[in-house]
Design a protein around this motif. Structure first.
Motif, PDB file in Angstrom:
ATOM      1  N   ASP A  60       0.804  -1.222   0.000  1.00 49.55           N
ATOM      2  CA  ASP A  60       0.000   0.000   0.000  1.00 49.55           C
ATOM      3  C   ASP A  60       0.838   1.273   0.000  1.00 49.55           C
ATOM      4  O   ASP A  60       0.305   2.366   0.250  1.00 49.55           O
ATOM      5  CB  ASP A  60      -0.937  -0.005   1.209  1.00 49.55           C
ATOM      6  N   ALA A 132      -2.578  -0.915 -11.957  1.00 46.34           N
ATOM      7  CA  ALA A 132      -2.611  -2.097 -11.097  1.00 46.34           C
ATOM      8  C   ALA A 132      -3.187  -1.759  -9.725  1.00 46.34           C
ATOM      9  O   ALA A 132      -3.978  -2.535  -9.161  1.00 46.34           O
ATOM     10  CB  ALA A 132      -1.208  -2.675 -10.963  1.00 46.34           C
ATOM     11  N   ASP A 136      -6.538  -3.349  -8.017  1.00 39.31           N
ATOM     12  CA  ASP A 136      -6.470  -4.018  -6.713  1.00 39.31           C
ATOM     13  C   ASP A 136      -7.169  -3.233  -5.617  1.00 39.31           C
ATOM     14  O   ASP A 136      -7.169  -3.648  -4.456  1.00 39.31           O
ATOM     15  CB  ASP A 136      -5.009  -4.232  -6.315  1.00 39.31           C
ATOM     16  N   ASP A 137      -7.744  -2.080  -5.978  1.00 38.23           N
ATOM     17  CA  ASP A 137      -8.440  -1.219  -5.022  1.00 38.23           C
ATOM     18  C   ASP A 137      -7.520  -0.794  -3.883  1.00 38.23           C
ATOM     19  O   ASP A 137      -7.917  -0.741  -2.715  1.00 38.23           O
ATOM     20  CB  ASP A 137      -9.689  -1.914  -4.474  1.00 38.23           C
ATOM     21  N   ARG A 138      -6.265  -0.472  -4.224  1.00 41.49           N
ATOM     22  CA  ARG A 138      -5.326   0.026  -3.233  1.00 41.49           C
ATOM     23  C   ARG A 138      -5.324   1.554  -3.259  1.00 41.49           C
ATOM     24  O   ARG A 138      -5.229   2.165  -4.310  1.00 41.49           O
ATOM     25  CB  ARG A 138      -3.910  -0.511  -3.504  1.00 41.49           C
TER      26      ARG A 138
END
Length: 276
Positions: A60, A132, A136-138
Motif C-alpha cells: 500500500d 494495477a 487491486d483497489d489500493r
C-alpha cells in the motif's frame, strides 16, 4: 503525517550538500539536474508520500519514479536520509562497476521503484503501477518526476493519452521545469510551451508551482488529484543547479561537477563535509 516545513527545507539542503559531495568525490555525475529537484523530492518524502523503509515492498505504499534518472544523486540522498540504507553507502556512488549507486538508479537499491535513465520510460511505467493499484483497489498514489527536456520523447505523450483514458487519478507527474537540457535551453531545441495547455489537452488536471517554494509544493502535491477521474500534472518551475551559484542556469553544467579545488574553496561557505 505531521508535516514540518522547516524539516523539509533542511532535508532539501542536505540533499544538495550530498549531491555536491558525491559527485565531487566520484568526479562524475549529473549535478545540476539533481540540484534543481531537491526541494521537490524533499517535499514528497518528508511531507506527502506514505512508505516504509523497513518494508520497501509494502503493497500500500506510495511509489516514486525518478524518470529523469540522470538526477539520481538527489534520490540517493533522500533514500539514505529517510532510512532505506545507511548514509555511509553514499560514498560508493559510481565508485566501481557493481556499486549499489550507479550513474542511473537501479531497483537493486532499496527504495528504487524502477530502473530509469533511458528517458521517456518513467510515465509509461507509472501508468502500469497506477492501473494495477486501481484494479487491486489500493488507496495509494504513484508520483513521477520527469525532466522538461525529457518531454521531447514521444512515449510520454502516448502515455499521457492512456492515463487519461483509464482515468488514473492516482497518478501524479511532476515536471522539473528548469528550461534547460543537455545542449541548450529547451525552447531552442523543441518548443514545449504552452506546456500547461498541452497537458490539459491530453485530459490531465494541471497546476504551475514554484518548484523551490515548500509553501506552494506541499498543498499542490498533497491535494492531487485535482479532479476525480483525471491524472495530475504539476509543472514545477525550477532553476537548474539551484544552490550552487556557479552552476545555476548554466547550459554546460548539465554534466559538470566541481573539481576538488572548487569544492575546497566552497566547503565552508556551503557547509560541506571534508573530502578524504
Amino acid at each position: 503525517m505531521d508535516i514540518n516545513r522547516d524539516e523539509i527545507r533542511k532535508t532539501a539542503e542536505q540533499i544538495r550538500k550530498d549531491c555536491i559531495c558525491m559527485s565531487t568525490r566520484a568526479n562524475f555525475g549529473h549535478l545540476a539536474p539533481a540540484l534543481s529537484s531537491a526541494d521537490i523530492i524533499a517535499t514528497l518524502y518528508k511531507g506527502i508520500m506514505n512508505y516504509r523503509p523497513d518494508n520497501p515492498q509494502w503493497p500500500d505504499r506510495d511509489s516514486f519514479i525518478l524518470s529523469k534518472g540522470h538526477g539520481c544523486l538527489a534520490l540517493y540522498s533522500i533514500l539514505s536520509q529517510v532510512g532505506y540504507y545507511k548514509r555511509d553507502l553514499l560514498r560508493d556512488f559510481a565508485s566501481k562497476c557493481d556499486t549499489m549507486l550507479p550513474g542511473h538508479p537501479e531497483i537493486k537499491l532499496p527504495g528504487v521503484e524502477a530502473n530509469t535513465g533511458s528517458l521517456g520510460h518513467g510515465i509509461p511505467l507509472a501508468i502500469g503501477m497506477a492501473l494495477a493499484a486501481k484494479m487491486d483497489d489500493r488507496k495509494c498514489r504513484v508520483f513521477v518526476l520527469t525532466g522538461d527536456g525529457e518531454l521531447e520523447e514521444g512515449t510520454n505523450w502516448e502515455a499521457a493519452m492512456i492515463a487519461a483514458k483509464h482515468k488514473l487519478d492516482n497518478l501524479v507527474v511532476i515536471v522539473d521545469r528548469n528550461s534547460l537540457q543537455l545542449g541548450d535551453f529547451t525552447e531552442n531545441i523543441s518548443q514545449l510551451e504552452p506546456l500547461e495547455d498541452k497537458w490539459r489537452a491530453f485530459g490531465w488536471s494541471t497546476k504551475n508551482v514554484n518548484g523551490h517554494n515548500i509553501e506552494e509544493l506541499l498543498p499542490s502535491l498533497n491535494s492531487a488529484p485535482y479532479e476525480t477521474g483525471r491524472p495530475t500534472a504539476v509543472i514545477a518551475h525550477t532553476i537548474k543547479g539551484k544552490g550552487l551559484e556557479i552552476a545555476e542556469n548554466k547550459i554546460e553544467w548539465h554534466h559538470k561537477v566541481l573539481t576538488r579545488e572548487q569544492y575546497e574553496s566552497l566547503k565552508d561557505n556551503l557547509g560541506l563535509e571534508a573530502l578524504e
